[in-house]
Motif scaffolding. Structure first.
Motif, PDB file in Angstrom:
ATOM      1  N   ILE A 156       0.829  -1.204   0.000  1.00  0.00           N
ATOM      2  CA  ILE A 156       0.000   0.000   0.000  1.00  0.00           C
ATOM      3  C   ILE A 156       0.862   1.252   0.000  1.00  0.00           C
ATOM      4  O   ILE A 156       0.622   2.206  -0.761  1.00  0.00           O
ATOM      5  N   ILE A 157       1.888   1.270   0.834  1.00  0.00           N
ATOM      6  CA  ILE A 157       2.748   2.453   0.923  1.00  0.00           C
ATOM      7  C   ILE A 157       3.528   2.643  -0.365  1.00  0.00           C
ATOM      8  O   ILE A 157       3.730   3.785  -0.817  1.00  0.00           O
ATOM      9  N   LEU A 190       1.224   4.378  -2.692  1.00  0.00           N
ATOM     10  CA  LEU A 190       0.948   5.760  -2.292  1.00  0.00           C
ATOM     11  C   LEU A 190       2.143   6.677  -2.535  1.00  0.00           C
ATOM     12  O   LEU A 190       1.968   7.861  -2.844  1.00  0.00           O
ATOM     13  N   PHE A 200       1.948   8.372  -5.767  1.00  0.00           N
ATOM     14  CA  PHE A 200       0.849   9.299  -6.037  1.00  0.00           C
ATOM     15  C   PHE A 200       1.400  10.697  -6.318  1.00  0.00           C
ATOM     16  O   PHE A 200       2.290  11.176  -5.597  1.00  0.00           O
ATOM     17  N   VAL A 228       1.322  13.064  -3.237  1.00  0.00           N
ATOM     18  CA  VAL A 228       2.377  12.850  -2.239  1.00  0.00           C
ATOM     19  C   VAL A 228       3.671  13.487  -2.710  1.00  0.00           C
ATOM     20  O   VAL A 228       4.361  14.181  -1.952  1.00  0.00           O
ATOM     21  N   ASP A 266      -1.268  10.045   3.229  1.00  0.00           N
ATOM     22  CA  ASP A 266      -0.578  10.757   2.155  1.00  0.00           C
ATOM     23  C   ASP A 266       0.216  11.942   2.698  1.00  0.00           C
ATOM     24  O   ASP A 266       1.326  12.229   2.225  1.00  0.00           O
TER      25      ASP A 266
END
Length: 848
Positions: free
Chosen positions: A293-294, A297, A300, A303, A405
């Protein structure tokens, strides 16, 4: 779960709404009592950090609640200082009236007394505790309907500490502790009830209880009025888990010093606590972050853009980042003090560094949060005033968690992550930071408090004591000036664990430990216990059956010549475990008496001419006579059977003595100086002399100190008494010197032989019941077994019953001394047949 059973509330009035119950439970008992206590805040501090009703009116606005709490605290302090100053003018300019006279002061004080509340009085928290129990009970009712035997239930954290016990009670699983004692089919009110077939055994569920916060020292935990109930609740799980060994060590110590439970190392590096006849596993395991997941992210655009904006805003400066809840235990104030000292002592960093700190306002501990924010804001203002606004980037945000985020943007932009709580469980933010700085990004440095669980996980972190400001300053300087190679090496120590231990793997590991616990409880296998003797002991324990009270009563009623032999301490009289730090009652040292139900039952049993009843004890004649000597027809044996008095209905009790060929006066002359030396060194210990033994009791001492002293005393006595025919017995918090040949088996064999000779009428003894609780009673069991093997009496019955399930020569077991009383009551005809008016008169004593 809470709404599913709202109509069945018993602990809290049904007129109280579910929302109010949750407020009292979560904002009250959990956050104002358990959370501080589990974080090692003692009652002295806890008493001044309560959550009051004044904040409930604005609970939807945590910031306003914090402001209101701070204003009220300031006003209270101002009023107190005005009162101490001695009478300022009133608002209208007139002077206040003079102080009241002594009589009026007393009158006023008496009028105010009913409204006073002590901060130390935990009874004022009853509504919180009742709500806490109610929420746990509702969960147990709903979960009990969803699970069947063999299912696994995983309970998380201190909010549901009572759930493991309540869930087992709701399912009707056997051997459940209720109100300080165990409940099962032995608790009968009549003989008819005892003869009924027992209900089928419920197949138990498997349970994990995992605590994600620290666990306090036993000294702090003992301050909780409901501490024992919380411990009992947790120990009804099969596995109790922690994130740090420090926390597990405190839990084990609390279980030992508060409940008297012992723990041991098991095969495979496990730790087992003996409770409820099973071994509860205590495990230490860590969980990392969800890297998939990280990873997604971090890619993104939002971020990356936020991280770049932070870099540009603080261009030319190294960013020291931190995110913490605005509460005192987060250590934000200490971190800012260290940063201020850094800029003062190392002026070179004033133009090269910036502290980026985010404070979260959770709204769960509002007074605490208000005081913390007041302090932090003052420090931020002072730093900005001294060194300029550009050295610190401080913001507050409502909520207990900063969105992920935003966190990742901060981690990506910062060079150092500083985490300085003074009490904390597992916080995943430092792990997020390490992963966010993985290759190809430049490595960062984590500065972690030694009081945080994460400090034992991240080997590459710089560990600091937040209270040592100079140490923190030195570590910040070291992190800022660290070479790229060292930064990379420190990252390499941690990145493998951070990247490969997500919650799924952690869950499987804990469930594997649960599976090992199930196997362990079957094998009862400890380290170094694979000798033939240990294997035989485990086989004996596995074959031990719970006493069938119905079968016992049937055998009793069919027999004509019965012998009943009962140990005293720990069997007829309950005795707290010697491992407990604070014994509520010092039993067995001053003639403590059995419960009235047992006394009445003994009277009825002794009144039956077909019965021969003896109480056998290692205690002195005086203590034994004081406890049960007023029961007519009861035989007594003291000093482990070294002296005894046959049953008589009235008259003078005649004590007789067994001679084992030991010059006891000579033994005392050698042993007493040694024992007296240890008595003087060990607070709470004392010498205990009986006819045939010399005892050194450390039962009332600190259990660890007493055990340590006993381990030194025994070898010293062995060396000094080598010429005498004596042996040493260590049990129940006492070390005894006794004749080598003396044990309780001799007196039991004599009682059985004499009864067969004097009462047998040619038919012998056809019923023998022997009950005991420790190793000194094993010889009684073997004597009964030998007697029964040699008996030619047809249709005879022998019941050897151990108190507690353990390796033993007994064939049956009961759980505790209260069950022994139940057995005696049932044999005497049941509770309904006992007349309290026929209790033995305490004023009547036999004379020896």
């Amino acid at each position: 779960a809470t709404s599913a059973s709202a109509s069945t509330s018993t602990s809290v009035s049904t007129s109280v709404s579910t929302e109010s119950i949750l407020d009292l439970m979560y904002l009250g008992f959990c956050k104002q009592v358990l959370w501080p206590s589990f974080h090692n805040v003692d009652l002295l501090d806890l008493a001044t950090n309560g959550w009051g009703q004044r904040q409930r009116k604005i609970r939807s606005d945590p910031v306003a609640a914090c402001a209101m709490a701070a204003a009220e605290a300031h006003e209270r302090k101002r009023s107190e200082s005005i009162g101490a100053a001695g009478g300022p003018t009133s608002p209208d300019g007139r002077t206040r009236p003079p102080p009241p006279t002594a009589s009026t002061a007393i009158h006023t004080e008496n009028k105010a007394l009913p409204n006073l509340q002590s901060d130390w009085d935990q009874s004022r928290l009853d509504s919180w505790w009742n709500a806490y129990k109610e929420v746990n009970r509702r969960f147990s009712q709903v979960v009990a309907q969803l699970v069947t035997g063999g299912d696994i239930v995983w309970v998380h954290d201190y909010h549901l500490a009572l759930l493991p016990r309540m869930l087992r009670e709701a399912r009707g699983e056997t051997e459940v502790v209720v109100g300080g004692r165990r409940t099962h089919s032995l608790s009968v009110v009549s003989v008819a009830d005892a003869k009924e077939d027992a209900a089928p055994t419920v197949r138990p569920i498997k349970m994990v209880f995992f605590i994600h916060v620290p666990f306090p020292t036993s000294q702090v935990f003992r301050e909780l009025e409901r501490g024992e109930e919380l411990l009992e609740g947790m120990l009804h799980a099969d596995v109790v888990g922690f994130h740090a060994f420090d926390h597990a060590r405190h839990f084990l110590n609390a279980a030992k010093r508060i409940l008297g439970l012992t723990y041991e190392s098991l095969v495979g590096g496990l730790i087992g606590v003996r409770h409820r006849g099973t071994k509860v596993l205590v495990t230490v395991s860590n969980v990392s972050i969800e890297t998939d997941i990280i990873e997604a992210l971090l890619a993104f655009p939002s971020v990356q853009e936020e991280a770049e904006a932070l870099r540009k805003k603080h261009e030319g400066r190294s960013i020291i980042a931190g995110i913490a809840v605005a509460q005192r235990l987060s250590g934000v104030g200490l971190k800012l003090l260290a940063f201020e000292r850094l800029l003062t002592d190392y002026p070179v960093w004033q133009s090269k560094v910036v502290m980026l700190q985010r404070c979260l306002i959770a709204g769960t501990r509002r007074v605490d949060e208000a005081e913390t924010l007041r302090e932090v804001r003052a420090l931020v203002q002072r730093i900005r005033f001294k060194f300029g606004p550009q050295v610190i980037n401080y913001e507050e945000q409502v909520g207990s968690v900063l969105p992920i985020d935003q966190r990742l943007a901060i981690w990506s932009a910062s060079h150092v992550m500083m985490h300085t709580p003074i009490r904390e469980g597992l916080n995943l933010c430092p792990l997020e930071y390490v992963f966010a700085r993985k290759e190809p990004a430049d490595p960062g440095v984590v500065i972690a408090s030694e009081f945080s669980a994460v400090s034992s996980i991240l080997n590459g972190a710089l560990r600091v004591n937040p209270f040592d400001i100079q140490m923190c300053v030195t570590s910040i300087d070291c992190a800022l000036s660290m070479s790229p190679n060292e930064r990379d090496a420190r990252r390499g120590r941690d990145i493998d664990f951070v990247s490969t231990c997500p919650s799924g793997l952690w869950t499987r590991n804990v469930l594997r430990d649960l599976s090992d616990t199930m196997l362990e409880s079957k094998k009862l296998d400890g380290v170094g216990e694979n000798s033939p003797e240990s294997i035989l002991a485990r086989e004996i324990e596995l074959g031990l059956e719970r006493l069938d009270l119905g079968a016992l009563i049937s055998a009793y009623e069919e027999s004509k010549n019965r012998v009943i032999i009962i140990d005293f301490n720990g069997t007829l009289v309950a005795k707290e475990p010697s491992g407990k730090y604070l014994k509520r009652e010092i039993l067995g040292t001053s003639g403590y008496k059995p419960p009235q139900s047992a006394m009445l039952a003994l009277c009825r049993l002794c009144a039956d001419p077909r019965n021969t009843v003896y109480v056998v004890s290692g205690d002195s004649m005086q203590n034994l006579e004081f406890a049960v000597g007023n029961i007519p027809g009861l035989g007594l044996a003291a000093s482990n059977g070294g002296c005894f008095a046959d049953p008589i209905k009235h008259g003078t009790r005649l004590w007789k003595y067994l001679d084992f060929g030991v010059d006891w006066e000579a033994v005392k002359k050698v042993a007493m100086p040694i024992i007296s030396k240890y008595t003087a060194r060990t607070n709470g210990s004392f010498v205990k002399l009986t006819h045939s033994s010399i005892g050194w009791s450390y039962y009332s001492c600190d259990p660890e100190w007493g055990s340590l002293q006993a381990s030194y005393l025994v070898p010293e006595l062995e060396a000094a008494l080598n010429a005498f025919d004596v042996r040493f017995v260590a049990l129940k918090g006492i070390v005894e010197v006794v004749p080598r040949k003396l044990h309780k088996g001799h007196i039991v064999a004599k009682i059985l032989d004499d009864t067969r000779a004097h009462k047998g009428n040619g038919n012998g003894v056809d019923f023998a019941l022997c009950m005991g609780d420790d190793i000194s009673d094993e010889k009684m069991f073997t004597s009964v077994i030998s007697f029964e093997a040699e008996s030619d009496c047809p249709n005879s019955y022998a019941f050897n019953v151990a108190v507690g399930k353990k390796p033993t020569h007994a064939s049956f077991f009961v759980d505790d001394a209260s069950d022994v009383a139940d057995v005696l009551v049932a044999l005497s005809g049941g509770a309904d047949s006992i007349d309290p008016n026929n209790a033995p008169d305490d004023s009547f004593q036999f004379f020896s």
